[in-house]
Design a protein around this motif. Structure first.
Motif, PDB file in Angstrom:
ATOM      1  N   TYR A 199       0.878  -1.188  -0.121  1.00  0.00           N
ATOM      2  CA  TYR A 199      -0.084  -0.024  -0.081  1.00  0.00           C
ATOM      3  C   TYR A 199       0.964   1.334   0.145  1.00  0.00           C
ATOM      4  N   TYR A 202       4.246   9.216  15.352  1.00  0.00           N
ATOM      5  CA  TYR A 202       5.336   9.201  14.666  1.00  0.00           C
ATOM      6  C   TYR A 202       6.226  10.383  15.177  1.00  0.00           C
ATOM      7  N   SER A 261      -0.715  -1.982  19.325  1.00  0.00           N
ATOM      8  CA  SER A 261      -0.818  -3.232  18.581  1.00  0.00           C
ATOM      9  C   SER A 261       0.637  -3.397  17.760  1.00  0.00           C
ATOM     10  N   GLU A 262       1.283  -2.345  17.653  1.00  0.00           N
ATOM     11  CA  GLU A 262       2.768  -2.430  17.138  1.00  0.00           C
ATOM     12  C   GLU A 262       3.461  -1.223  17.833  1.00  0.00           C
ATOM     13  N   SER A 270       1.415   2.291  17.329  1.00  0.00           N
ATOM     14  CA  SER A 270       0.286   2.200  16.956  1.00  0.00           C
ATOM     15  C   SER A 270      -0.658   1.506  18.152  1.00  0.00           C
ATOM     16  N   LEU A 314      -0.101  -3.603   6.433  1.00  0.00           N
ATOM     17  CA  LEU A 314      -1.294  -3.826   6.872  1.00  0.00           C
ATOM     18  C   LEU A 314      -1.329  -5.151   8.065  1.00  0.00           C
ATOM     19  N   PHE A 352       1.716   5.380  -0.577  1.00  0.00           N
ATOM     20  CA  PHE A 352       1.359   6.914  -0.215  1.00  0.00           C
ATOM     21  C   PHE A 352       2.206   7.876  -0.661  1.00  0.00           C
ATOM     22  N   ALA A 408       1.007  -4.932  10.443  1.00  0.00           N
ATOM     23  CA  ALA A 408       1.848  -4.702  11.468  1.00  0.00           C
ATOM     24  C   ALA A 408       1.077  -3.161  11.973  1.00  0.00           C
ATOM     25  N   GLY A 409      -0.089  -3.458  12.481  1.00  0.00           N
ATOM     26  CA  GLY A 409      -0.813  -2.165  13.023  1.00  0.00           C
ATOM     27  C   GLY A 409      -1.011  -1.057  11.986  1.00  0.00           C
ATOM     28  N   ASN A 410      -1.014  -1.457  10.474  1.00  0.00           N
ATOM     29  CA  ASN A 410      -1.059  -0.450   9.651  1.00  0.00           C
ATOM     30  C   ASN A 410      -0.103   0.614   9.704  1.00  0.00           C
ATOM     31  N   MET A 411       1.269   0.557  10.024  1.00  0.00           N
ATOM     32  CA  MET A 411       2.217   1.401  10.306  1.00  0.00           C
ATOM     33  C   MET A 411       2.678   1.840   8.899  1.00  0.00           C
ATOM     34  N   LEU A 412       3.234   2.990   9.060  1.00  0.00           N
ATOM     35  CA  LEU A 412       3.884   3.404   7.749  1.00  0.00           C
ATOM     36  C   LEU A 412       5.447   3.373   7.786  1.00  0.00           C
ATOM     37  N   PHE A 437       8.463   5.592   5.982  1.00  0.00           N
ATOM     38  CA  PHE A 437       8.704   6.727   4.994  1.00  0.00           C
ATOM     39  C   PHE A 437       9.983   6.465   4.485  1.00  0.00           C
ATOM     40  N   GLY A 438      10.099   7.283   3.348  1.00  0.00           N
ATOM     41  CA  GLY A 438      11.403   7.362   2.802  1.00  0.00           C
ATOM     42  C   GLY A 438      12.033   8.664   3.300  1.00  0.00           C
TER      43      GLY A 438
END
Lengths: 114, 113
Positions: free
Chosen positions: A32, B35, B55-56, B48, A96, A34, A98-102, A104-105
């Motif tokens: 996913y 973050y 959760s993480e 999170s 998804l 962004f 992993a807690g929907n974490m992002l 980043f570059g």
């Protein structure tokens, strides 16, 4: 491990010129993806996202990005840059499972010449 | 348009002091995040939070950090004993579901002196 690389730290373009910001990712599953923009002193604003389907996605402010699985890339483009586009741009991949974490570059700082 | 709000916008604290950064996520969102962005570096995931539990979390999120959703609207990040290297911009984010985009707040700039 997942990672996102933005090879260009700084880019300067003339107003009215076209723009392409590069993003490469490393991710074990369907990513996913962004693009966020951060203006000075501001938070992160979502420009566009790719979840599935059409690999060319349209975003706000005239931006678009193309997902190329074979190249592990998700480059951001704009046909004609405006002075107000000067900002820092961040590509990110979402996890998804992993807690929907992002992740980043490192960001690309765009400067626009008059 | 609904937005994530963070307070304060800027906090200066002395090393060793506790700080609490506050966030009000978008009201119908279910997943909440913190973050941080150290000056000149990339945005890094801290933690999170879903269904009233973590959760993480990343390796940055050690025992000095904690998160809480004390009521139905606020989401807080506490740093128990701040260090100089905690100086950063801290962003709160929220999403409505697992496969939806994150909405970010404007950030809190924390300066530890």
């Amino acid at each position: 491990a997942q990672s996102v690389t933005q090879p260009d730290i700084h880019i300067t373009v003339s107003e009215g010129a076209s723009l392409e910001l590069r993003c490469n990712y490393s991710y074990g599953a369907t990513p996913y993806l962004f693009w966020y923009v951060q203006s000075p002193g501001q938070g992160l604003q979502l420009l566009l996202k790719y979840f599935s389907g059409d690999t060319l996605v349209q975003g706000i402010k005239g931006f678009e990005a193309e997902f190329k699985r074979s190249q592990s890339s998700f480059n951001l483009r704009k046909p004609s840059v405006h002075w107000s586009d000067a900002a820092e741009y961040f590509c990110a991949v979402g996890h998804l499972n992993a807690g929907n974490m992002l992740t980043f570059g490192g960001g690309t700082r765009l400067m626009v010449k008059p | 348009e609904p937005e994530v709000t963070q307070t304060p916008s800027h906090q200066v604290t002395q090393m060793g002091q506790e700080v609490i950064l506050r966030c009000v996520p978008i009201s119908n969102h279910l997943y909440f995040y913190w973050y941080r962005q150290i000056l000149g570096q990339k945005v890094e995931f801290l933690v999170s939070f879903y269904n009233n539990e973590i959760s993480e979390k990343s390796e940055i999120f050690d025992d000095q950090f904690s998160v809480e959703r004390p009521d139905g609207s606020n989401f807080t990040l506490k740093i128990r004993s701040t260090k100089l290297e905690d100086s950063a911009m801290y962003f709160c984010a929220s999403t409505s579901g697992r496969n939806t985009e994150a909405f970010f707040g404007q950030g809190t700039r924390l300066t530890v002196v």
